[in-house]
Design an enzyme around this catalytic site. Structure first.
Site, PDB file in Angstrom:
ATOM      1  N   GLU A 218     -14.390   1.135   5.132  1.00 47.02           N
ATOM      2  CA  GLU A 218     -15.373   1.901   4.453  1.00 47.02           C
ATOM      3  C   GLU A 218     -15.118   1.347   2.797  1.00 47.02           C
ATOM      4  O   GLU A 218     -16.026   1.000   1.822  1.00 47.02           O
ATOM      5  CB  GLU A 218     -15.254   3.115   4.375  1.00 47.02           C
ATOM      6  CG  GLU A 218     -16.012   3.618   5.784  1.00 47.02           C
ATOM      7  CD  GLU A 218     -15.764   5.104   5.865  1.00 47.02           C
ATOM      8  OE1 GLU A 218     -14.584   5.525   5.886  1.00 47.02           O
ATOM      9  OE2 GLU A 218     -16.908   6.019   6.143  1.00 47.02           O
TER      10      GLU A 218
ATOM     11  N   GLU B 271     -12.828   6.074  13.941  1.00 47.00           N
ATOM     12  CA  GLU B 271     -12.903   7.260  13.508  1.00 47.00           C
ATOM     13  C   GLU B 271     -13.175   8.112  14.737  1.00 47.00           C
ATOM     14  O   GLU B 271     -12.563   9.166  15.118  1.00 47.00           O
ATOM     15  CB  GLU B 271     -13.889   7.768  12.456  1.00 47.00           C
ATOM     16  CG  GLU B 271     -13.531   7.668  11.108  1.00 47.00           C
ATOM     17  CD  GLU B 271     -13.728   6.036  10.672  1.00 47.00           C
ATOM     18  OE1 GLU B 271     -13.856   5.171  11.490  1.00 47.00           O
ATOM     19  OE2 GLU B 271     -13.540   5.708   9.534  1.00 47.00           O
TER      20      GLU B 271
HETATM   21  N1  3HC Z   1      -2.829   7.929   8.373  1.00 50.33           N
HETATM   22  C1  3HC Z   1      -1.485   8.306   8.428  1.00 50.33           C
HETATM   23  N2  3HC Z   1      -0.531   7.537   9.147  1.00 50.33           N
HETATM   24  C2  3HC Z   1      -0.745   6.510   9.744  1.00 50.33           C
HETATM   25  C3  3HC Z   1      -2.160   6.049   9.791  1.00 50.33           C
HETATM   26  C4  3HC Z   1      -3.158   6.908   9.081  1.00 50.33           C
HETATM   27  N3  3HC Z   1      -4.437   6.453   9.083  1.00 50.33           N
HETATM   28  N4  3HC Z   1      -2.037   5.164  10.711  1.00 50.33           N
HETATM   29  C5  3HC Z   1      -0.912   5.004  11.224  1.00 50.33           C
HETATM   30  N5  3HC Z   1       0.045   5.580  10.619  1.00 50.33           N
HETATM   31  C6  3HC Z   1       1.463   5.847  10.824  1.00 50.33           C
HETATM   32  C7  3HC Z   1       1.630   6.440  12.226  1.00 50.33           C
HETATM   33  O1  3HC Z   1       1.636   7.648  12.407  1.00 50.33           O
HETATM   34  C8  3HC Z   1       3.198   5.808  12.283  1.00 50.33           C
HETATM   35  O2  3HC Z   1       4.069   6.769  11.734  1.00 50.33           O
HETATM   36  P1  3HC Z   1       5.539   6.969  12.394  1.00 50.33           P
HETATM   37  O3  3HC Z   1       6.308   5.681  12.060  1.00 50.33           O
HETATM   38  O4  3HC Z   1       5.938   8.014  11.305  1.00 50.33           O
HETATM   39  O5  3HC Z   1       5.541   7.364  13.619  1.00 50.33           O
HETATM   40  C9  3HC Z   1       3.117   4.562  11.423  1.00 50.33           C
HETATM   41  O6  3HC Z   1       1.773   4.612  10.674  1.00 50.33           O
HETATM   42  C10 3HC Z   1       3.043   3.310  12.151  1.00 50.33           C
HETATM   43  O7  3HC Z   1       1.861   3.346  12.925  1.00 50.33           O
HETATM   44  P2  3HC Z   1       2.157   2.588  14.528  1.00 50.33           P
HETATM   45  O8  3HC Z   1       3.008   2.915  15.168  1.00 50.33           O
HETATM   46  O9  3HC Z   1       0.698   3.204  15.067  1.00 50.33           O
HETATM   47  O10 3HC Z   1       1.793   1.248  14.114  1.00 50.33           O
HETATM   48  P3  3HC Z   1       1.358   0.109  14.829  1.00 50.33           P
HETATM   49  O11 3HC Z   1       1.646  -1.140  14.067  1.00 50.33           O
HETATM   50  O12 3HC Z   1       1.535  -0.004  16.232  1.00 50.33           O
HETATM   51  O13 3HC Z   1      -0.302   0.243  14.632  1.00 50.33           O
HETATM   52  C11 3HC Z   1      -2.336   0.862  13.429  1.00 50.33           C
HETATM   53  C12 3HC Z   1      -1.020   0.267  13.281  1.00 50.33           C
HETATM   54  C13 3HC Z   1      -3.255  -0.010  14.609  1.00 50.33           C
HETATM   55  C14 3HC Z   1      -2.950   0.846  12.027  1.00 50.33           C
HETATM   56  C15 3HC Z   1      -2.288   2.300  14.210  1.00 50.33           C
HETATM   57  O14 3HC Z   1      -1.316   3.086  13.460  1.00 50.33           O
HETATM   58  C16 3HC Z   1      -3.692   2.915  14.034  1.00 50.33           C
HETATM   59  O15 3HC Z   1      -4.487   2.838  14.884  1.00 50.33           O
HETATM   60  N6  3HC Z   1      -3.740   3.741  13.099  1.00 50.33           N
HETATM   61  C17 3HC Z   1      -4.818   4.648  12.901  1.00 50.33           C
HETATM   62  C18 3HC Z   1      -6.127   4.220  12.370  1.00 50.33           C
HETATM   63  C19 3HC Z   1      -7.110   4.852  12.149  1.00 50.33           C
HETATM   64  O16 3HC Z   1      -7.566   5.423  13.075  1.00 50.33           O
HETATM   65  N7  3HC Z   1      -7.876   4.793  11.027  1.00 50.33           N
HETATM   66  C20 3HC Z   1      -9.076   5.601  10.647  1.00 50.33           C
HETATM   67  C21 3HC Z   1      -8.593   6.842  10.084  1.00 50.33           C
HETATM   68  S1  3HC Z   1      -9.757   8.144   9.865  1.00 50.33           S
HETATM   69  C22 3HC Z   1     -10.525   7.676   8.753  1.00 50.33           C
HETATM   70  O17 3HC Z   1     -10.294   6.738   8.038  1.00 50.33           O
HETATM   71  C23 3HC Z   1     -11.738   8.777   8.196  1.00 50.33           C
HETATM   72  C24 3HC Z   1     -12.562   8.048   6.994  1.00 50.33           C
HETATM   73  O18 3HC Z   1     -13.798   7.646   7.605  1.00 50.33           O
HETATM   74  C25 3HC Z   1     -12.706   9.002   5.859  1.00 50.33           C
END
Ligand code: 3HC
Length: 698
Positions: A103, A123
């Site tokens: 975004e 999301e």
């Molecule tokens: N917010 C907070 N913490 C997050 C995060 C996020 N969006 N994404 C990842 N983290 C944290 C994880 O909890 C993890 O923390 P930890 O080490 O304390 O357990 C750390 O970052 C590393 O994450 P992964 O172990 O998952 O690392 P990978 O390298 O395997 O994967 C990733 C990386 C693909 C980015 C995966 O973490 C992921 O899918 N994250 C979520 C992405 C997501 O859903 N984004 C959308 C969020 S909602 C949003 O944006 C709303 C908006 O529209 C307003």
């Protein structure tokens, strides 16, 4: 450390987000972007580049902030500031560019992406929708079907695809930040008013209306009860029918509603549960051993699937089979599976070749002398397992990790039969092992810390969701399955039909009901295992219907009939009159007068059986956390993800309600099947949840 560093490269101001590990849009990042933009806008710079430190642009909003009081500036406001900037802003998209990250990029005026970037709006997988303009800006940039697919599926695309659908302006293979700075210099003096996406006019043309037809039905089918994808589609449609400010207001309102929903809470729970489960237990220290090559004993469906997961991750694997023919057959099956993936466009022909080159077949255990990890996947009999482990023990190099893929057997006993019990553990894969994401890592009484860490590291490398379990019959997942399946069997005896039970379970969110699963797997499998064991009389009673079906040749889908009848061509299922006769006959034989059973009872009896057994498992230390159990059921047993898992479901129903029901079920004859878990009763008494219990014990 500043969350956003501001630098100057010639005429270009560079805002570099530095919020490891994934550059989530925390309050500090939002504030940093706002200040950076204000600074850049007034600094005489001719353009701005927004980039992320460490090869990741931005992985999204900070999920940990959800449910907390909002802190200004909100993400939507920051993105509006980016879009309104008086000089052009270029996004340097690389690595994970997800959710709020994309975004932000949509608020920028230009987008440069690395070919390998992962670009998406995931999301809906968290039970929400893009809430910072994504549902309104994306349809103003790319065609409706693509926008709908990205927003309602949550699946990411790579940089190349992003370019092909017009989401990004340029793709590059090298350093994305440098390329974006060069690009910013090249467009710095050009007019860019038409690049403010929120200002673009959209209307609902006939073509677009047609593209929306039938979409809702498809989404409902795919979502299996999840609400976010449908709500997201409504917002995308609104982009074509409402002016931008109204569309944004609708998006915001829906976002706020979804963030507060039980489904989103459950999905966020499972997101963090997966990550907690993959970490080393708190009493374990050290570093994992190196794994450069792997050996698998047994090249059947299970062994072959496990071998595929290693080759998929680029790790050489040697498969031991009893004969050359069996070895060739196993490897040919793997090749066929990869070819099928290539035909579907999931991997390339070259990928098939690369994977095949990593696989070696052998009939001699000597071929395993250099393997760093050896996994046994042979017949589920203790004597055979011990024999195989004896042979592995004789050839494996010192320090090799030795794993059993047993689903039920006592790995302590297997370990004790070797000369190196500290190197032994369980690696319990789920079939088909190359597809199913769950890996139960079973820690014995003796398993060395670094052997356990090796299995956890391997799970991450091979993209499995690891959960550490202790030794008991069936570990976490299969042990819980027994009381669950028993309740389904009892419901049949008491008056429910297979259809009624299955349909209650699919309405609950399972992909398939317990009897359909039985028919798919083959009823003869359970039959054989029952005949191999000495069953208690109440166990015999509950499996009488299943036994009679098998004895009458109704083995499930493979024989064309089981609990259901299957159409030869379409495989469509219908009532099996022979099964109904058997069910009626067994009821009569046992003196049971069938009664009407409602959906609520079916769900309570089956789901509370899972929760009660889960509570036993937790109290015994077989699982470290209740959230680990949820991960097991999500990834190994197709539990509806938006319910968070059985233990989270228990929390959401209320443990007092669960405990009271379990105590009631355990009355009279029920005592044969229900042993109320003391932990469940204690938590209910203290008005606590499993989640609170987890936090208390960390
Ligand atoms: N917010 C907070 N913490 C997050 C995060 C996020 N969006 N994404 C990842 N983290 C944290 C994880 O909890 C993890 O923390 P930890 O080490 O304390 O357990 C750390 O970052 C590393 O994450 P992964 O172990 O998952 O690392 P990978 O390298 O395997 O994967 C990733 C990386 C693909 C980015 C995966 O973490 C992921 O899918 N994250 C979520 C992405 C997501 O859903 N984004 C959308 C969020 S909602 C949003 O944006 C709303 C908006 O529209 C307003």
């Amino acid at each position: 450390m500043t969350a956003v560093e501001m630098n100057r490269e010639g005429d270009v101001a560079v805002l570099l987000i530095n919020n490891p590990p994934v550059n989530a849009l925390s309050h500090a990042v939002r504030m940093g972007l706002k200040l950076g933009l204000e600074f850049a806008d007034g600094s005489g710079a001719k353009a701005v580049v927004i980039a992320g430190q460490g090869g990741t642009f931005i992985a999204g909003a900070d999920i940990k902030e959800f449910g907390q009081p909002p802190k200004e500036p909100g993400l939507g406001d920051v993105i509006d500031l980016i879009e309104a900037c008086s000089i052009p802003v270029v996004a340097a998209i690389e690595g994970n560019t997800l959710g709020g990250g994309l975004e932000v990029a949509l608020g920028c005026h230009y987008r440069i992406a690395n070919v390998k970037a992962r670009v998406g709006l995931p999301e809906v997988t968290l039970g929400i929708l893009p809430g910072a303009g994504g549902t309104q800006r994306l349809p103003r940039l790319i065609d409706a079907p693509e926008a709908l697919a990205m927003i309602t599926s949550g699946a990411p695309i790579d940089g190349r695809k992003a370019k092909a659908i017009g989401l990004v302006d340029e793709i590059i293979e090298g350093n994305c930040v440098e390329a974006a700075i060069a690009y910013a210099h090249s467009i710095a003096d050009k007019p860019f008013d038409d690049r403010r996406l929120s200002k673009r006019e959209l209307s609902l043309s006939k073509v677009i209306s047609l593209q929306f037809e039938g979409v809702d039905a498809q989404i409902i089918k795919r979502a299996r009860g999840a609400i976010a994808p449908l709500k997201a589609a409504e917002c995308v449609k609104a982009a074509y029918t409402l002016p931008y400010p109204e569309g944004i207001a609708k998006e915001r309102e829906t976002f706020i509603e979804l963030v507060a929903s039980d489904q989103s809470k459950a999905l966020r729970h499972i997101f963090f549960a997966e990550r907690a489960a993959a970490k080393a237990p708190s009493d374990v220290s050290g570093t994992p051993r190196d794994v450069a090559s792997v050996g698998i004993i047994g090249g059947g469906t299970m062994g072959g699937g496990i071998a595929m997961t290693f080759a998929d991750a680029g790790i050489p694997v040697t498969i031991i089979e009893m004969s050359d023919e069996a070895s060739k057959r196993g490897i040919a099956m793997m090749e066929k599976n990869w070819q099928r993936s290539a035909a579907r466009g999931r991997i390339s022909e070259k990928d098939v070749e690369t994977r095949m080159a990593l696989v070696t077949g052998s009939t001699s255990y000597d071929s395993l002398k250099d393997a760093d990890l050896i996994i046994e996947a042979v017949f589920e009999t203790m004597a055979i397992k011990k024999d195989v482990f004896g042979k592995i023990d004789a050839v494996a190099k010192p320090g090799a990790v030795l794993a059993s893929n047993t689903s039920y057997l006592d790995i302590n006993e297997i370990a004790a039969s070797t000369s190196r019990p500290r190197d032994v553990l369980g690696m319990h894969y789920f079939s088909p092992a190359n597809i199913m994401r769950l890996l139960e890592i079973v820690r014995t009484d003796e398993t060395a810390d670094d052997a356990l860490l090796t299995a956890l590291a391997i799970a991450k490398r091979t993209r499995k969701n690891a959960v550490v379990a202790g030794v008991c019959h069936g570990f976490i997942g299969n042990r819980m399955l027994t009381p669950y399946a028993r309740q389904a069997g009892l419901l049949l005896l008491e008056g429910a039909s297979p259809e009624q039970v299955d349909s209650a379970l699919t309405k609950f969110g399972f992909a398939m009901g317990v009897f359909s699963v039985g028919d798919l797997a083959g009823l003869d499998i359970g039959y054989k295992s029952r005949k191999d064991r000495q069953l208690e009389p109440h166990e015999v009673r509950v499996s009488l219907i299943a036994d009679r079906l098998v004895e009458a040749g109704h083995l499930g889908q493979k024989s064309g009939s089981g609990y259901y009848l299957y159409d030869k061509e379409t495989r469509a299922r219908s009532e099996n009159p022979a099964a109904t006769d058997i069910i009626n006959a067994v009821r009569e034989e046992l003196g049971i007068t069938p009664r009407a059973i409602d959906e609520n009872e079916i769900i309570q009896r089956t789901q509370f059986a899972l929760i009660n057994e889960g509570a036993h498992i937790l109290a015994e230390g077989i699982a470290q956390r209740s959230s680990d159990i949820d991960v097991v059921y999500n990834h190994g047993y197709a539990y509806p993800r938006w319910r968070g898992g059985p233990m989270h479901y228990g929390d959401s129903v209320g443990l007092k309600i669960v405990a009271d029901a379990v105590v009631k079920f355990a009355e009279g004859d029920g005592a044969l099947f229900w042993k109320p878990a003391p932990l469940l009763l204690e938590l209910a008494e203290n008005k606590m949840t499993f989640s609170e219990h987890d936090r208390h014990n960390q």
